[in-house]
Structures are given as structure tokens and as C-alpha cells.
Design a protein around this motif. Sequence first.
Motif, PDB file in Angstrom:
ATOM      1  N   ASP A 161       0.829  -1.576   0.259  1.00 21.55           N
ATOM      2  CA  ASP A 161      -0.005   0.075   0.253  1.00 21.55           C
ATOM      3  C   ASP A 161       1.271   0.884  -0.389  1.00 21.55           C
ATOM      4  O   ASP A 161       1.567   1.551   0.809  1.00 21.55           O
ATOM      5  CB  ASP A 161      -0.737  -0.365   1.248  1.00 21.55           C
ATOM      6  CG  ASP A 161      -1.696   1.193   1.478  1.00 21.55           C
ATOM      7  OD1 ASP A 161      -2.695   1.428   0.497  1.00 21.55           O
ATOM      8  OD2 ASP A 161      -1.553   1.933   2.252  1.00 21.55           O
ATOM      9  N   LEU A 163       0.102   4.627   0.821  1.00 22.38           N
ATOM     10  CA  LEU A 163       0.059   5.508   2.139  1.00 22.38           C
ATOM     11  C   LEU A 163       0.829   4.697   3.462  1.00 22.38           C
ATOM     12  O   LEU A 163       1.466   4.981   4.098  1.00 22.38           O
ATOM     13  CB  LEU A 163      -1.150   5.485   2.130  1.00 22.38           C
ATOM     14  CG  LEU A 163      -1.842   6.138   0.716  1.00 22.38           C
ATOM     15  CD1 LEU A 163      -3.042   7.334   1.195  1.00 22.38           C
ATOM     16  CD2 LEU A 163      -0.870   7.800   0.573  1.00 22.38           C
ATOM     17  N   HIS A 164       0.337   2.752   3.704  1.00 22.38           N
ATOM     18  CA  HIS A 164       0.698   3.094   5.052  1.00 22.38           C
ATOM     19  C   HIS A 164       1.439   1.648   5.047  1.00 22.38           C
ATOM     20  O   HIS A 164       1.646   1.514   6.097  1.00 22.38           O
ATOM     21  CB  HIS A 164      -1.456   1.769   5.543  1.00 22.38           C
ATOM     22  CG  HIS A 164      -2.029   3.594   5.505  1.00 22.38           C
ATOM     23  ND1 HIS A 164      -2.469   3.473   4.570  1.00 22.38           N
ATOM     24  CD2 HIS A 164      -2.086   4.823   6.353  1.00 22.38           C
ATOM     25  CE1 HIS A 164      -3.380   4.699   5.431  1.00 22.38           C
ATOM     26  NE2 HIS A 164      -2.881   5.744   5.677  1.00 22.38           N
ATOM     27  N   SER A 191     -12.917   4.433   6.133  1.00 19.69           N
ATOM     28  CA  SER A 191     -12.061   5.148   5.354  1.00 19.69           C
ATOM     29  C   SER A 191     -11.385   4.120   4.621  1.00 19.69           C
ATOM     30  O   SER A 191     -10.553   3.964   5.127  1.00 19.69           O
ATOM     31  CB  SER A 191     -11.516   6.049   6.210  1.00 19.69           C
ATOM     32  OG  SER A 191     -13.006   7.698   6.306  1.00 19.69           O
ATOM     33  N   THR A 194     -11.893   4.259  -0.101  1.00 21.02           N
ATOM     34  CA  THR A 194     -11.882   5.400  -0.257  1.00 21.02           C
ATOM     35  C   THR A 194     -10.346   5.931  -0.827  1.00 21.02           C
ATOM     36  O   THR A 194      -9.631   6.702  -0.862  1.00 21.02           O
ATOM     37  CB  THR A 194     -11.654   6.431   0.958  1.00 21.02           C
ATOM     38  OG1 THR A 194     -11.825   6.559   2.236  1.00 21.02           O
ATOM     39  CG2 THR A 194     -13.372   6.926   1.053  1.00 21.02           C
ATOM     40  N   HIS A 195      -9.657   4.832  -0.110  1.00 22.00           N
ATOM     41  CA  HIS A 195      -8.697   4.747  -1.055  1.00 22.00           C
ATOM     42  C   HIS A 195      -8.007   4.207  -1.526  1.00 22.00           C
ATOM     43  O   HIS A 195      -7.235   2.813  -1.933  1.00 22.00           O
ATOM     44  CB  HIS A 195      -7.799   4.226   0.722  1.00 22.00           C
ATOM     45  CG  HIS A 195      -7.690   5.596   1.587  1.00 22.00           C
ATOM     46  ND1 HIS A 195      -7.268   6.714   1.146  1.00 22.00           N
ATOM     47  CD2 HIS A 195      -8.447   5.700   2.603  1.00 22.00           C
ATOM     48  CE1 HIS A 195      -7.397   7.749   2.288  1.00 22.00           C
ATOM     49  NE2 HIS A 195      -8.154   6.922   3.204  1.00 22.00           N
ATOM     50  N   HIS A 260       0.408  10.997  -5.698  1.00 17.99           N
ATOM     51  CA  HIS A 260      -0.557   9.640  -4.500  1.00 17.99           C
ATOM     52  C   HIS A 260      -1.652   8.816  -4.516  1.00 17.99           C
ATOM     53  O   HIS A 260      -3.148   9.675  -4.245  1.00 17.99           O
ATOM     54  CB  HIS A 260      -0.063  10.316  -2.841  1.00 17.99           C
ATOM     55  CG  HIS A 260       1.235  10.821  -2.351  1.00 17.99           C
ATOM     56  ND1 HIS A 260       1.152  11.922  -2.419  1.00 17.99           N
ATOM     57  CD2 HIS A 260       1.672   9.814  -2.227  1.00 17.99           C
ATOM     58  CE1 HIS A 260       2.798  11.747  -2.250  1.00 17.99           C
ATOM     59  NE2 HIS A 260       3.213  10.980  -1.651  1.00 17.99           N
ATOM     60  N   LEU A 262      -4.134   6.892  -4.281  1.00 18.49           N
ATOM     61  CA  LEU A 262      -4.223   6.070  -3.177  1.00 18.49           C
ATOM     62  C   LEU A 262      -4.798   7.269  -2.227  1.00 18.49           C
ATOM     63  O   LEU A 262      -5.571   7.178  -1.006  1.00 18.49           O
ATOM     64  CB  LEU A 262      -3.886   4.634  -2.996  1.00 18.49           C
ATOM     65  CG  LEU A 262      -3.820   3.845  -3.711  1.00 18.49           C
ATOM     66  CD1 LEU A 262      -3.327   3.184  -3.301  1.00 18.49           C
ATOM     67  CD2 LEU A 262      -4.848   3.871  -4.912  1.00 18.49           C
ATOM     68  N   GLY A 263      -4.626   8.593  -1.936  1.00 18.37           N
ATOM     69  CA  GLY A 263      -4.082   9.069  -0.870  1.00 18.37           C
ATOM     70  C   GLY A 263      -6.187   9.389  -0.382  1.00 18.37           C
ATOM     71  O   GLY A 263      -7.022   9.926   0.053  1.00 18.37           O
ATOM     72  N   ALA A 264      -7.181   9.738  -1.326  1.00 11.68           N
ATOM     73  CA  ALA A 264      -8.596   9.649  -2.204  1.00 11.68           C
ATOM     74  C   ALA A 264      -8.894   9.450  -3.215  1.00 11.68           C
ATOM     75  O   ALA A 264      -8.261   9.687  -3.863  1.00 11.68           O
ATOM     76  CB  ALA A 264      -8.564  11.013  -1.943  1.00 11.68           C
TER      77      ALA A 264
END
Length: 312
Positions: A161, A163-164, A191, A194-195, A260, A262-264
Amino acid sequence: MRDSLVRIKSSLFPRLVFDRTSLDKHIEALTEANSEIAKERDSLLLELNSLRSMKGGNTFLFEGYDIPIDLMQLTGGGPDTFETISRQHTENLRRWIGLEPQHTLLEIGCGIGRDAIPLSKILTAGRYIGIDIIGRSIEWCKSHISAHNPNFQFYHFDVDDQLHNATGKTATTDIRLPADDQSVDRIILFSVFTHMLREDIEHYLREFRRVLKPGGLVYGTTFIFDDAILASARATNLTIFDLRFEHPLEEGCRINDPVHPLGAVAFTKGAWDGMIERSGLTYAKPNLKGAWSGFYSDAEDGQDVVILTRGD
């Protein structure tokens, strides 16, 4: 004659007059004192958590658990909003899909237990399955929440992923949920959609259909847009994330940040219709209206919500 009888009765049995004034004042004083005690308690808890943060110790006391603040912040909200968001989640789940003590509930994106901790007081005769891609959060949940609630189980999926979990080695499309066929009453995702992009969402939806009991429900938050909603979001800019969704990714899908992606991620209602139909699920209720865009005056959750069930 009648008047004489009334006078005799009155002299023998004088009317009792009960003056409630002092009692009412006492009750009012006790009520005010109780309210002040509650305010003082909340203030002391906030001060305690603030002192812990200032000392660099870095935990937040929540319903008896000392939660590491660095892991808390990975959920998209820190100490200032953790309790409020947790309470809103539980209230919305009770209102829109119902929660029973005997339910088996599966949560995708369980994080540090913002939902699991209050759910432990509800699912007293049931089971909770929490999944997340952040290994440290899952280890904390196992060591603390499962230690007090053996019916609460947590699983780490080492998913790649941006972001995380940038070093993850598993693709979302390779995931198989740790639940038997038709064994789960409720699935919740706050949430998470949303990613995610379409292919990964559809994989999860197919897995949901596999594990859901007949009549089971999915509660998943998302961003749903059309031209009017986008115009409102850009004009009001209600969130700290500057959700403008100016970058089309594919038909019916927009992203907020091309660096990014997949940020939103946001989808049209038509895109959601197609994903749901292809997965074998169906809408259980009309979509809930999200407050994020400022478009709805009667918003029902912070984000839009799809509530789904098996299509058979």
C-alpha cells in the motif's frame, strides 16, 4: 346538613398540604452538581491525556486502554477526534445496520481498535474479526484487546500500500478473508474504499459475498460524486484534505492527487452500481449521504455509505 358534615370531616381529618419547594430545590441542586462533576471528569481526562502527550509518552487513555498516539494517527485522526469518531461510528452502525450481541462482525481496516474497543461491549456473545495492513497496530490489538476479549481476533495482511505499507509483499487481489463461507453477519469498512481502486474493491466485494450469511450486511464508506457534488466540495472545502477530485483516472473514477493516487479516490453512483452487480451483491438500502462535500443539508455520515447484502 351537608355543610355541617363537611365541617366535622375537616376538623377530624385536616387536609395535608405538601410543600415540594425545598425538595425541588434540592433535586435541582443535585442535578447541577452531577453535571458539574461530569464536566470536571471529562476535563481531567483531557488534561491527563494532554500531559501524557507533552511528556512524550505518547499514549491516549480510551475506555481503559492506553493507546499509542503514533498508531492512532495512522487511522486518519489523532487524540482530538478519536473518541468523537469512535462514538459516531458505533451510533451509525446501530442505526443503519443494527448490532446484536451474538453477531459475527468483520472489520476491514480495524487500525488500533477505535471501533473494536466499543464493539467489545456489544458483541458479548458473538465474534469480531479485525484486519489491517499495519503490523504494529495488529500486534497491539492482539496484546491488549484480545487479551481481555478472547472472542476478538486480529489479522495482519501484509498488503502493498502506497500510503500505509509501502514494503508490503501481498496484493489485495490475493487476499482471502479469514472467515468461513456464509459465517459473518456484519462487515464494516470506514475510510477503506476511499483509498482503493476498482479492481481491489471488486475483489473485496466478491469475498464479502462469500463470507456473508444470507441477510448479512456490509457498511462501507466511500466518496460518491457527480458534477454538482464536485462543485460543492470545491466551493466549501470542508475537510482538511482539500478534496477536489480534479483528476479523472478512469470512467466513473477520480483521484485527488496524481502523485499519491490512493490518498483519496471517488466513484460515481454508476461505477458503484457496476462493481456491486459484478460481485453478486446488491444494495440493501439507499446510499447514505455524506457531509464531506457540503452538498447535502441532511447528511447521514461523514462520508457517503453503501449498505450491501447478498444478491440471492
